[in-house]
Design an enzyme around this catalytic site. Sequence first.
Site, PDB file in Angstrom:
ATOM      1  N   ASN A 199     -70.978 -23.836  38.853  1.00  9.66           N
ATOM      2  CA  ASN A 199     -71.123 -23.358  37.844  1.00  9.66           C
ATOM      3  C   ASN A 199     -72.482 -22.169  37.543  1.00  9.66           C
ATOM      4  O   ASN A 199     -73.231 -21.545  37.409  1.00  9.66           O
ATOM      5  CB  ASN A 199     -71.302 -23.683  36.160  1.00  9.66           C
ATOM      6  CG  ASN A 199     -71.666 -25.099  36.231  1.00  9.66           C
ATOM      7  OD1 ASN A 199     -71.975 -25.902  36.596  1.00  9.66           O
ATOM      8  ND2 ASN A 199     -71.802 -25.478  34.916  1.00  9.66           N
TER       9      ASN A 199
ATOM     10  N   GLU B  57     -73.260 -36.717  37.267  1.00  8.34           N
ATOM     11  CA  GLU B  57     -73.667 -35.781  36.197  1.00  8.34           C
ATOM     12  C   GLU B  57     -72.765 -34.894  35.507  1.00  8.34           C
ATOM     13  O   GLU B  57     -71.927 -34.173  36.897  1.00  8.34           O
ATOM     14  CB  GLU B  57     -75.360 -34.701  36.907  1.00  8.34           C
ATOM     15  CG  GLU B  57     -76.282 -35.375  36.776  1.00  8.34           C
ATOM     16  CD  GLU B  57     -76.833 -35.681  35.757  1.00  8.34           C
ATOM     17  OE1 GLU B  57     -76.565 -35.475  35.427  1.00  8.34           O
ATOM     18  OE2 GLU B  57     -78.171 -36.635  35.877  1.00  8.34           O
TER      19      GLU B  57
ATOM     20  N   CYS C  16     -72.478 -27.051  31.272  1.00 10.68           N
ATOM     21  CA  CYS C  16     -72.460 -28.206  30.929  1.00 10.68           C
ATOM     22  C   CYS C  16     -72.770 -29.198  29.762  1.00 10.68           C
ATOM     23  O   CYS C  16     -72.867 -29.432  29.304  1.00 10.68           O
ATOM     24  CB  CYS C  16     -72.672 -29.237  32.654  1.00 10.68           C
ATOM     25  SG  CYS C  16     -74.175 -28.753  32.478  1.00 10.68           S
TER      26      CYS C  16
ATOM     27  N   GLU D  51     -63.002 -30.150  27.177  1.00 13.26           N
ATOM     28  CA  GLU D  51     -64.267 -29.217  27.163  1.00 13.26           C
ATOM     29  C   GLU D  51     -63.477 -27.507  27.532  1.00 13.26           C
ATOM     30  O   GLU D  51     -62.667 -27.391  27.682  1.00 13.26           O
ATOM     31  CB  GLU D  51     -65.281 -29.878  28.187  1.00 13.26           C
ATOM     32  CG  GLU D  51     -66.535 -29.246  29.110  1.00 13.26           C
ATOM     33  CD  GLU D  51     -67.176 -29.366  30.158  1.00 13.26           C
ATOM     34  OE1 GLU D  51     -66.937 -31.047  30.747  1.00 13.26           O
ATOM     35  OE2 GLU D  51     -68.398 -28.859  30.037  1.00 13.26           O
TER      36      GLU D  51
END
Length: 459
Positions: A117, A212, A246, A336
């Site tokens: 992303n 992460e 994110c 998500e």
Amino acid sequence: MITQLAVNDIIRKQCEFFKTGKCKDITFRIEQLKTLKKAIIEHQSVIINALKADLNKPEFEAYATELWVVKEIDYAIKHIKSWTLPKKAPIGIEQFPGFGRIYAEPLGVILIIGTWNYPFQLIIAPLVGAIAAGNCAILKPSEIASHTSSVVADIIQKYFNPAYIAVLEGSAETSQQLLAEKFDHIFFTGSIEIGKIVMEAAAKQLIPVTLELGGKSPCIVDTDINIEYTARRITWGKFINAGQTCVAPDYLLVNKNIKQNLVDSIEKCIYNFYGEQPNTSPDYARIINQKHFYRLVKFLQNGVIIIGGDINPDDCYIAPTLIDHVSLADPVMQNEIFGPILPIVEYNDLSEAIAIINERPKPLALYLFSQNKNLQKRVLQETTSGGVCINDCVIQLGVLSLPFGGVGDSGIGSYHGKASFDIFSHYKSVLHKSLWLDSKLRYAPYEGKLQLLKRIIGL
Ligand code: NAD
């Protein structure tokens, strides 16, 4: 596909290079950071074109969120000397004569696995920490952002010795080939699901990991706000990179009394940012690929679309979309989102919003829009998340003095600024003693010494 032998060979060469001690030298580290910055400066347009090809990323967003990484480099260059200085550690009188020091030493060879992303920044920012801390590194960019992956490989190959920094391009198989090898640390950015695979592989060889990851980052909106600024900041944070961020606000938890005003203001902002038809705006990105496009399209079946909802599969386009009347059990509230879809959940009392957050896995980011200090205090005390930003969103990532990372399901470990140096360093504790005095208190025979020992302990 690269062979296991070739993977093994690169790692062996990096281990040998690390053993020469060259990358421990502070001047060398600074030079390499400067080289990295130079490489980025000289390839700005190539990087921007690759990001455009992968995500239709607008040039402004590419600078603001990807090339921004040069700030990390400058910060590391500025602070590296103080970070690497041995730190004094106070010691007790019983250690006299002597002193304590903590030395930051590099770990060795680091594996950095990136996602798609922010495909440039998410591989280069951890690399800055790895270099600053004096390590060698192997980078595995995401194959999904294939243009950026190949640009990263070209740039690194051009400016760095592969025995020091190398890029291995490829898919999940390449990742798995790498994960079968021994590293001194693995830094992974991506999904919770793959994070588990990475951690399992690392555990087999006792390799420390930084994960992460992602999750649903809630955004609470109270009544005590400046509605115009709040709407503008949420619209920006949600729809930048077409929601594929994110830490984008995943869903809104809005006080019932302000909901309609907020929705109207967000609608105005979408119009002001992207015009009547966001599909013609040069400032609106696209979904990375068809797989993610269709994953997101399924969410449009939940609740009632009140803004947007237009799609174009040929272009991987999904308009900035707001969905009302969702149920907490709907897929859009269970997964998500990672796209330009913003569900709205209303609350009457803040306790309801806090309960919704606390029923779910710990989020990566939590946002609160409210000027009410007591309410701010309550949210900080009664929730947990990787980080919090009050009265803004996403922008907290640019603050290099604030370590960035998750907690619980949203990740392990944090980085940016000094935190990046810390994760790629081992803090070695050293007690320096002198040989000019040797108190006999600790040695046998112990007779007659117990009272003094008790006094030293404080018992
Ligand atoms: P992903 O987890 O599928 O892939 C990430 C990397 O893992 C890629 O390089 C890929 O090649 C590799 N990979 C894929 N399958 C693998 C396997 N079976 N074994 C080993 N390696 C494998 O990426 P994704 O799900 O598309 O990424 C999106 C997620 O990343 C979201 O959850 C998002 O929140 C999260 N994310 C987190 C951050 C952060 O900084 N915390 C930043 C960006 C994205």
